[in-house]
Scaffold this motif. Structure first.
Motif, PDB file in Angstrom:
ATOM      1  N   ALA A 226       9.710  16.781  39.781  1.00 52.00           N
ATOM      2  CA  ALA A 226       9.010  16.228  40.941  1.00 52.00           C
ATOM      3  C   ALA A 226       7.508  16.244  40.678  1.00 52.00           C
ATOM      4  O   ALA A 226       6.988  17.215  40.109  1.00 52.00           O
ATOM      5  CB  ALA A 226       9.339  17.043  42.181  1.00 52.00           C
ATOM      6  N   PRO A 227       6.779  15.185  41.080  1.00 54.46           N
ATOM      7  CA  PRO A 227       5.334  15.119  40.805  1.00 54.46           C
ATOM      8  C   PRO A 227       4.559  16.322  41.331  1.00 54.46           C
ATOM      9  O   PRO A 227       3.637  16.804  40.675  1.00 54.46           O
ATOM     10  CB  PRO A 227       4.910  13.832  41.504  1.00 54.46           C
ATOM     11  N   GLU A 228       4.931  16.816  42.506  1.00 52.59           N
ATOM     12  CA  GLU A 228       4.165  17.906  43.112  1.00 52.59           C
ATOM     13  C   GLU A 228       4.338  19.240  42.384  1.00 52.59           C
ATOM     14  O   GLU A 228       3.510  20.150  42.530  1.00 52.59           O
ATOM     15  CB  GLU A 228       4.535  18.067  44.588  1.00 52.59           C
ATOM     16  N   SER A 229       5.413  19.388  41.592  1.00 48.41           N
ATOM     17  CA  SER A 229       5.620  20.642  40.849  1.00 48.41           C
ATOM     18  C   SER A 229       5.836  20.374  39.365  1.00 48.41           C
ATOM     19  O   SER A 229       6.475  21.169  38.668  1.00 48.41           O
ATOM     20  CB  SER A 229       6.828  21.394  41.420  1.00 48.41           C
ATOM     21  N   TYR A 230       5.289  19.251  38.881  1.00 47.66           N
ATOM     22  CA  TYR A 230       5.567  18.795  37.521  1.00 47.66           C
ATOM     23  C   TYR A 230       5.149  19.823  36.477  1.00 47.66           C
ATOM     24  O   TYR A 230       5.921  20.155  35.576  1.00 47.66           O
ATOM     25  CB  TYR A 230       4.839  17.467  37.274  1.00 47.66           C
ATOM     26  N   GLU A 231       3.940  20.335  36.593  1.00 48.65           N
ATOM     27  CA  GLU A 231       3.407  21.239  35.569  1.00 48.65           C
ATOM     28  C   GLU A 231       4.266  22.481  35.417  1.00 48.65           C
ATOM     29  O   GLU A 231       4.657  22.857  34.307  1.00 48.65           O
ATOM     30  CB  GLU A 231       1.968  21.623  35.923  1.00 48.65           C
TER      31      GLU A 231
END
Length: 353
Positions: A226-231
């Motif tokens: 998911a973009p918001e938890s990508y890292e």
């Protein structure tokens, strides 16, 4: 806009000069007459690099150097290329309105949109085509993205080299690269998602105008994370998949493996859209690229159409014509009549066989 262009020892040109118009410039000639080479010269003068090969390949066969001189409304732009002792490499420098530069910074580039035959495979082709489409546009609108993109590739190459070499302290060494790859990957994924959000706000209406019928069009970023938890999610995955990555010999997760999905009425366009619908979607994506680039850079981009006008049917040619009338446009073709009938005001550059 570019008002004139001189090519010296560039590709197939020994020394040639061209006067260019502010509207539509039709570059006509038989195959192998140098049409695409001229279009490529416009791109190199504007953005400093080619889409077709390495810098050394731009220098004419057997020549030690090449030079482009482009006269623009903002001043003269010169690109110089010189072969090194290794013929496969070349040095490159720029003179922009009298200022010498060893590298063309993003701020010094001219916004440019290229539409060439491979782009017609944007939906059905490899994910690399779609990633490149997104990243090239971001690089022209976000002045920091080019460095981010290059840094990610270097870190990825370092991690892959470690996987192949397999030193004794492999896991300890990999952890440093995993952290850095995750940080950079998260930033790239975020920028891509932001661009897709911009597209989604307007793609449906644009497609409707081109197709003359209403359809639902949506773009989605395809990733395991998911973009918001990508890292964070990428870091965990890299740590957990070390053994598999060693067996593969490469890094299987990250933005270099992500994709762009285009949905037409809720269905994957790559597998469900007709040939006509697919071409209309690609046309919509390129026109949206043109419009977003103008908005975000505050200047009208150059539009380069390399032998794609003849690939569109009459209705889509007419639709494209209505959108590009206000841009300096370069169109290569073997048949000027196919193009000329769509533009009341244009100039034709005829190249000999």
């Amino acid at each position: 806009m570019i008002t004139s262009l001189r090519l010296q020892h560039f590709r197939s040109y020994d020394d040639a000069s061209f006067e260019l118009e502010s509207g539509v410039n039709i570059i006509v000639g038989p195959n192998a007459s140098g049409k695409t080479n001229l279009l490529e010269a416009v791109l190199v003068a504007a953005r400093g690099s080619s889409y077709r090969g390495r810098d050394s390949e731009l220098i004419g066969f057997g020549q030690p150097w090449a030079r482009l001189d482009a006269d623009t409304l903002e001043g003269m732009r010169t690109v110089k290329l010189e072969r090194t002792n290794d013929d496969s490499r070349a040095t490159k420098s720029f003179d922009i309105d009298g200022q010498h530069l060893s590298r063309l910074t993003p701020q010094r580039t001219l916004p440019t949109v290229l539409f060439e035959p491979n782009h017609l495979l944007l939906l059905s082709g490899s994910p690399e085509l779609r990633r490149t489409f997104l990243d090239d546009l971001i690089e022209q609108t976000n002045m920091r993205f080019g460095a981010l993109r290059r840094h990610y590739k270097r870190v990825l190459a370092q991690r892959n080299a470690l996987l192949k070499r397999q030193p004794r302290d492999l896991r300890e060494q990999l952890f440093v690269w995993n952290v850095r790859l995750s940080e950079l990957g998260g930033q790239i994924a975020h920028e891509r998602q932001e661009l897709i959000n911009r597209f989604n706000g307007r793609m449906g209406g644009l497609y409707g105008r081109l197709a003359a019928t209403e359809h639902g069009v949506a773009l989605a970023y395809v990733s395991q994370f998911a973009p918001e938890s990508y890292e964070t999610a990428l870091l965990h995955k890299l740590e957990a998949s070390t053994d598999l990555d060693v067996l593969r010999g490469f890094t299987a997760y990250g933005p270099h493996r992500d994709d762009l999905s285009v949905l037409l009425d809720g269905h994957e366009a790559a597998t469900s859209a007709s040939r006509g619908e697919s071409r209309t979607l690609v046309l919509a994506l390129k026109i949206m690229e043109l419009q977003l680039l103008e908005e975000l850079r505050g200047a009208r981009p150059l539009l380069l159409l390399d032998d794609v006008f003849s690939e569109l049917d009459a209705r889509r040619r007419q639709a494209l014509t209505s959108f590009v009338a206000d841009y300096q446009t370069f169109i290569t073709t073997t048949d000027a009549d196919v193009v000329a009938q769509h533009f009341a005001s244009r100039t034709t550059i005829s190249l000999p066989a």
